[in-house]
Design an enzyme around this catalytic site. Structure first.
Site, PDB file in Angstrom:
ATOM      1  N   HIS A 179      54.033  50.696  65.925  1.00  0.00           N
ATOM      2  CA  HIS A 179      54.218  51.505  64.704  1.00  0.00           C
ATOM      3  C   HIS A 179      52.818  51.885  64.240  1.00  0.00           C
ATOM      4  O   HIS A 179      52.094  51.033  63.722  1.00  0.00           O
ATOM      5  CB  HIS A 179      54.918  50.692  63.619  1.00  0.00           C
ATOM      6  CG  HIS A 179      56.262  50.167  64.021  1.00  0.00           C
ATOM      7  ND1 HIS A 179      57.445  50.811  63.737  1.00  0.00           N
ATOM      8  CD2 HIS A 179      56.611  49.044  64.699  1.00  0.00           C
ATOM      9  CE1 HIS A 179      58.458  50.118  64.214  1.00  0.00           C
ATOM     10  NE2 HIS A 179      57.983  49.034  64.798  1.00  0.00           N
ATOM     11  N   PHE A 180      52.432  53.144  64.434  1.00  0.00           N
ATOM     12  CA  PHE A 180      51.053  53.541  64.132  1.00  0.00           C
ATOM     13  C   PHE A 180      50.924  54.330  62.823  1.00  0.00           C
ATOM     14  O   PHE A 180      49.852  54.827  62.487  1.00  0.00           O
ATOM     15  CB  PHE A 180      50.441  54.288  65.314  1.00  0.00           C
ATOM     16  CG  PHE A 180      50.010  53.373  66.461  1.00  0.00           C
ATOM     17  CD1 PHE A 180      50.019  51.990  66.331  1.00  0.00           C
ATOM     18  CD2 PHE A 180      49.581  53.910  67.666  1.00  0.00           C
ATOM     19  CE1 PHE A 180      49.617  51.152  67.381  1.00  0.00           C
ATOM     20  CE2 PHE A 180      49.162  53.084  68.717  1.00  0.00           C
ATOM     21  CZ  PHE A 180      49.180  51.711  68.576  1.00  0.00           C
ATOM     22  N   ARG A 181      52.033  54.448  62.087  1.00  0.00           N
ATOM     23  CA  ARG A 181      51.994  54.829  60.650  1.00  0.00           C
ATOM     24  C   ARG A 181      51.602  56.254  60.308  1.00  0.00           C
ATOM     25  O   ARG A 181      51.549  56.586  59.123  1.00  0.00           O
ATOM     26  CB  ARG A 181      51.064  53.877  59.871  1.00  0.00           C
ATOM     27  CG  ARG A 181      51.302  52.390  60.079  1.00  0.00           C
ATOM     28  CD  ARG A 181      52.702  52.000  59.753  1.00  0.00           C
ATOM     29  NE  ARG A 181      52.886  50.549  59.701  1.00  0.00           N
ATOM     30  CZ  ARG A 181      54.055  49.956  59.841  1.00  0.00           C
ATOM     31  NH1 ARG A 181      55.153  50.677  60.037  1.00  0.00           N
ATOM     32  NH2 ARG A 181      54.157  48.668  59.764  1.00  0.00           N
ATOM     33  N   HIS A 211      66.751  48.122  67.929  1.00  0.00           N
ATOM     34  CA  HIS A 211      66.353  46.979  67.111  1.00  0.00           C
ATOM     35  C   HIS A 211      67.668  46.314  66.728  1.00  0.00           C
ATOM     36  O   HIS A 211      68.430  46.845  65.915  1.00  0.00           O
ATOM     37  CB  HIS A 211      65.586  47.440  65.861  1.00  0.00           C
ATOM     38  CG  HIS A 211      65.204  46.320  64.951  1.00  0.00           C
ATOM     39  ND1 HIS A 211      63.926  46.146  64.487  1.00  0.00           N
ATOM     40  CD2 HIS A 211      65.920  45.301  64.412  1.00  0.00           C
ATOM     41  CE1 HIS A 211      63.875  45.076  63.705  1.00  0.00           C
ATOM     42  NE2 HIS A 211      65.094  44.551  63.637  1.00  0.00           N
ATOM     43  N   HIS A 240      62.168  43.788  71.326  1.00  0.00           N
ATOM     44  CA  HIS A 240      61.723  42.490  70.760  1.00  0.00           C
ATOM     45  C   HIS A 240      62.822  41.433  70.615  1.00  0.00           C
ATOM     46  O   HIS A 240      63.189  41.045  69.514  1.00  0.00           O
ATOM     47  CB  HIS A 240      60.991  42.670  69.430  1.00  0.00           C
ATOM     48  CG  HIS A 240      61.589  43.589  68.406  1.00  0.00           C
ATOM     49  ND1 HIS A 240      62.942  43.748  68.210  1.00  0.00           N
ATOM     50  CD2 HIS A 240      60.982  44.391  67.505  1.00  0.00           C
ATOM     51  CE1 HIS A 240      63.125  44.606  67.236  1.00  0.00           C
ATOM     52  NE2 HIS A 240      61.972  45.023  66.794  1.00  0.00           N
ATOM     53  N   ASP A 261      55.209  45.359  69.166  1.00  0.00           N
ATOM     54  CA  ASP A 261      55.750  45.735  67.857  1.00  0.00           C
ATOM     55  C   ASP A 261      54.626  45.775  66.815  1.00  0.00           C
ATOM     56  O   ASP A 261      54.812  45.354  65.674  1.00  0.00           O
ATOM     57  CB  ASP A 261      56.879  44.790  67.435  1.00  0.00           C
ATOM     58  CG  ASP A 261      57.666  45.303  66.238  1.00  0.00           C
ATOM     59  OD1 ASP A 261      57.596  46.519  65.952  1.00  0.00           O
ATOM     60  OD2 ASP A 261      58.352  44.492  65.585  1.00  0.00           O
ATOM     61  N   HIS A 287      50.424  46.144  58.128  1.00  0.00           N
ATOM     62  CA  HIS A 287      50.524  46.311  56.668  1.00  0.00           C
ATOM     63  C   HIS A 287      49.222  45.773  56.087  1.00  0.00           C
ATOM     64  O   HIS A 287      48.606  44.880  56.675  1.00  0.00           O
ATOM     65  CB  HIS A 287      51.702  45.516  56.103  1.00  0.00           C
ATOM     66  CG  HIS A 287      53.027  45.955  56.635  1.00  0.00           C
ATOM     67  ND1 HIS A 287      53.641  47.114  56.220  1.00  0.00           N
ATOM     68  CD2 HIS A 287      53.846  45.403  57.553  1.00  0.00           C
ATOM     69  CE1 HIS A 287      54.802  47.251  56.856  1.00  0.00           C
ATOM     70  NE2 HIS A 287      54.952  46.231  57.682  1.00  0.00           N
TER      71      HIS A 287
HETATM   72  O1  DOR Z   1      58.595  43.639  61.319  1.00  0.00           O
HETATM   73  C1  DOR Z   1      58.815  44.824  61.538  1.00  0.00           C
HETATM   74  N1  DOR Z   1      58.067  45.791  60.995  1.00  0.00           N
HETATM   75  N2  DOR Z   1      59.859  45.171  62.298  1.00  0.00           N
HETATM   76  C2  DOR Z   1      60.257  46.452  62.413  1.00  0.00           C
HETATM   77  O2  DOR Z   1      61.207  46.694  63.112  1.00  0.00           O
HETATM   78  C3  DOR Z   1      59.580  47.522  61.688  1.00  0.00           C
HETATM   79  C4  DOR Z   1      58.195  47.129  61.438  1.00  0.00           C
HETATM   80  C5  DOR Z   1      57.470  48.064  60.489  1.00  0.00           C
HETATM   81  O3  DOR Z   1      57.542  49.271  60.714  1.00  0.00           O
HETATM   82  O4  DOR Z   1      56.782  47.586  59.599  1.00  0.00           O
END
Ligand code: DOR
Length: 436
Positions: free
Chosen positions: A62-64, A176, A230, A301, A305
């Site tokens: 997840h590169f936001r 997921h 995962h 994954d 944050h």
């Molecule tokens: O822990 C997680 N964070 N699992 C996910 O499936 C999404 C991800 C996120 O995008 O923060």
């Protein structure tokens, strides 16, 4: 022969899983010769004492970008990738806007082309309403369905909406797998808790197993290509050992193999993720399933944050942790400790991923393949330190651990993208192709 890059004296991982000490000649983007060579080159790297592996392909990150660039962006994430020996990534659709249309996919491809040091591919996200886009959005590595742990349009959690997605088309569906209805009930049951360890109790193993079973049921109904993202629980691994059609693949993260609920005491909500971290028994059962081929490959994954967001405290803290910078070293440290072999790690992090996603010319070191490579040092250990982290989030769940197998050089399409601790920020990767 004159080539662009020559790597000498490396211990090269060959396609049959053996190691051969020798040279590798690369011309432009392509490996042209493996083993002895009398080629001259524009640049020569002396890889004495280093092991040459195919670059890691991380199939879940997840590169936001766009929309959440305060956590990460495609440039910072790709710098973190090459530091970790990751030369290609497959990125998830929960950005803003969601990657649920061709236009949103095109936008991500443009952004990555302008700023990613690593090669890139993107999932198209399923909603209850975008069935046509799921068939046509191109190039996409597959369809991502959040059966749980997601809010808003990307949550597709009931069978009436899931069934037509499995019934229509032939593309790989990656799930997921968590049972959102059960999670909702348990959130009510445990309302008021502020103990992050309860995250693994609320989103329990049963919730994961229910959804995995439903996904396999629908995949069998339509013989639809399914990938389970995962895998986190031993009970899912034991179920799949008895009921895994040969068109289904499964992945596990380094953290679900390495970290467990005992670690909440020290790491708190830094290790809060979905699906949650489980028990030491789950770690070991997942390991056995990986070694036995029930689990096919590894993804991080990577879900960064900020520390400020994590500091909000459970249940307000977001789930997810970064991973691309340390995944290869974590797994090679397991190999060094005797858990598995270096060749197995490379298969799980590169060869098997290229095969599952039909990515041509990647995942092996052989003439004609793309020169996506990593030279790792398996002789020294180095501690994971916060000040070294390149991910924009600025922290890593493995801080304080001493790891081996760090990338010394990472090469993306014949370009040295990381060397001796520094990224070459001029390097650019390319869009991955996915054969039918
Ligand atoms: O822990 C997680 N964070 N699992 C996910 O499936 C999404 C991800 C996120 O995008 O923060």
């Amino acid at each position: 022969m004159h080539v662009s890059l020559l790597i000498q004296n490396a211990q090269i991982l060959m396609p049959d899983g053996t190691f051969q000490t020798g040279s590798l000649a690369i011309d432009q983007e392509t490996i042209v010769q493996v083993g002895a060579t009398d080629a001259t080159a524009d640049r020569t790297l002396d890889a004495t004492g280093l092991v040459l592996l195919p670059g890691v392909i991380d199939p879940q990150v997840h590169f936001r970008e766009p929309g959440l660039e305060h956590k990460e962006d495609l440039h910072t994430a790709s710098c973190a990738c090459v530091r970790g020996g990751v030369t290609s990534f497959l990125e998830m659709p929960n950005t803003i806007p969601l990657t649920i249309t061709q236009a949103a996919l095109d936008d991500k491809l443009d952004r990555a082309a302008s700023k990613s040091l690593a090669n890139y591919g993107f999932f198209v996200g399923a909603t209850s309403e975008n069935l046509p886009d799921l068939q046509t959005a191109t190039p996409a590595c597959g369809i991502k369905i959040f059966m749980g742990s997601q809010h808003g349009a990307l949550l597709v959690d009931d069978e009436t909406h899931l069934d037509p997605i499995f019934a229509t088309g032939t593309r790989l569906i990656a799930v997921h797998a968590e049972d959102q209805a059960r999670i909702n009930d348990r959130k009510k049951e445990f309302a008021g808790t502020t103990d992050v360890a309860m995250h693994s109790v609320i989103q329990d193993s049963e919730a994961a197993l229910n959804a995995t079973k439903l996904a396999v049921k629908l995949s069998k109904k339509y013989k639809r290509r399914l990938h389970i993202l995962h895998l986190s629980t031993g009970i899912e691994a034991e179920y799949l050992r008895t009921d895994k059609p040969d068109w289904v693949t499964v992945e596990v993260t380094p953290q679900h193999l390495t970290v467990n609920t005992d670690d909440y005491a020290k790491l708190g909500n830094l290790i809060q993720m979905n699906p949650p971290i489980r028990s030491a028994w789950d770690n070991e059962t997942l390991w056995q399933a990986l070694l036995d081929g029930v689990i096919d490959f590894i993804a991080t994954d990577h879900a960064p944050h900020t520390l400020e967001e994590k500091a909000k405290g459970y249940p307000y803290s977001p789930s997810g942790m970064p991973g691309v910078e340390t995944s290869l070293a974590v797994m090679l440290t397991h190999a060094k400790a005797g858990k598995c072999t270096v060749a197995q790690v490379s298969n799980w992090m590169s060869t098997a991923v290229a095969k599952a996603y039909h990515i041509p010319n990647k995942g092996l070191i052989q003439a004609g393949y793309d020169a996506d490579l990593v030279l790792v040092d398996l002789e020294h250990f180095k501690e994971v330190k916060r000040e070294d982290v390149l991910s924009k989030c600025g922290w890593n769940p493995f801080e304080g651990r001493s790891l081996t197998g760090w990338a010394i050089y990472t090469i993306v399409l014949g370009q040295v993208a990381f060397e001796n601790g520094k990224c070459n920020t001029e390097v650019r990767g390319k869009a991955l192709q996915f054969d039918a």
